[in-house]
Design an enzyme around this catalytic site. Sequence first.
Site, PDB file in Angstrom:
ATOM      1  N   ASP A   1      -6.488  -1.106   1.442  1.00 19.39           N
ATOM      2  CA  ASP A   1      -5.141  -1.003   0.871  1.00 19.39           C
ATOM      3  C   ASP A   1      -4.047  -1.176   1.939  1.00 19.39           C
ATOM      4  O   ASP A   1      -2.955  -0.611   1.835  1.00 19.39           O
ATOM      5  CB  ASP A   1      -4.950   0.332   0.143  1.00 19.39           C
ATOM      6  CG  ASP A   1      -5.883   0.481  -1.051  1.00 19.39           C
ATOM      7  OD1 ASP A   1      -6.227  -0.543  -1.656  1.00 19.39           O
ATOM      8  OD2 ASP A   1      -6.277   1.620  -1.365  1.00 19.39           O
ATOM      9  N   GLU A   2      -4.334  -1.962   2.967  1.00 23.00           N
ATOM     10  CA  GLU A   2      -3.379  -2.192   4.049  1.00 23.00           C
ATOM     11  C   GLU A   2      -2.936  -3.654   4.137  1.00 23.00           C
ATOM     12  O   GLU A   2      -2.149  -4.017   5.006  1.00 23.00           O
ATOM     13  CB  GLU A   2      -3.994  -1.785   5.401  1.00 23.00           C
ATOM     14  CG  GLU A   2      -4.222  -0.295   5.572  1.00 23.00           C
ATOM     15  CD  GLU A   2      -2.970   0.439   6.025  1.00 23.00           C
ATOM     16  OE1 GLU A   2      -1.933  -0.223   6.221  1.00 23.00           O
ATOM     17  OE2 GLU A   2      -3.036   1.670   6.156  1.00 23.00           O
TER      18      GLU A   2
END
Length: 282
Positions: free
Chosen positions: A226-227
């Site tokens: 989720d980066e």
Amino acid sequence: MTQAYILTLSCPDRLGLVHAVSGFLLERGGNIEEAAQYNDPATGLFFMRVQFACSQHDQATLQTHLAQFAEPHQMRWSLHATAQPVRTVLLVSKEGHCLNDLLFRWKSGLLPVDIRAIISNHRDFYQLAASYNVPFHHIPVTAATKAQAEARQYEIIQAEDAELVILARYMQVLSNDLCTKLAGRAINIHHSFLPSFKGAKPYYQAHDRGVKLIGATAHYVTADLDEGPIIEQDVTRADHTDTVEDLTARGRDTESQVLARAVKWHSEHRVLVNGHKTVVFR
């Protein structure tokens, strides 16, 4: 016969780049129909997207000329024919709202994609896939079989010559190896407004914190969970009376809309990666 193309590029910023690109296209009979550019002072990079029509040269010839033009400018570039939809594979688990939305938009002519296959670690949506005449591949995933499952997934992606992979609520973390193989061509929808509430069960995390806004984030997939570079986000209101189920139900609409916009912009070649961020020419 006139063909329409989209040229995207990035390079170190310098004087005269817009003039150089415009002149290059003019010399080859290109008529610019749409153009946008951005100079990032933080990175010193220049980004540009140009849609143009050309009747004097085919795509292969233009690509040869572009390679020669781009080299002294240290340009990273790509050229796409607008008439060619982006070959796409969808991954999904047990939540089907994003899958259903993308399939409907595709068949309605609202997304410039060609959905070639659906891959899932559950059987739930084989009938939905069949109703759209899209091949459905059920590939179960466990801790013990993850490597073999991903090898089979990638085999399908390669066989379909997919240019884009969409994780439409696919609730498995991809391995570093698969993330590397799909770099720049895999989009995930995360059901929170990143960077808040990463990882599992973000609606539970949001409810526990009593947030007044819940959101969704479409981003490119990277090995860091989720980066990845964010393409699109949106939010909807929440209040103290909402249960986790309320937040989940309300969030589904936001997720579907955010993912659809990100897919549309990517497929129209409006998104350029700028380090850990993106430039989006809407």
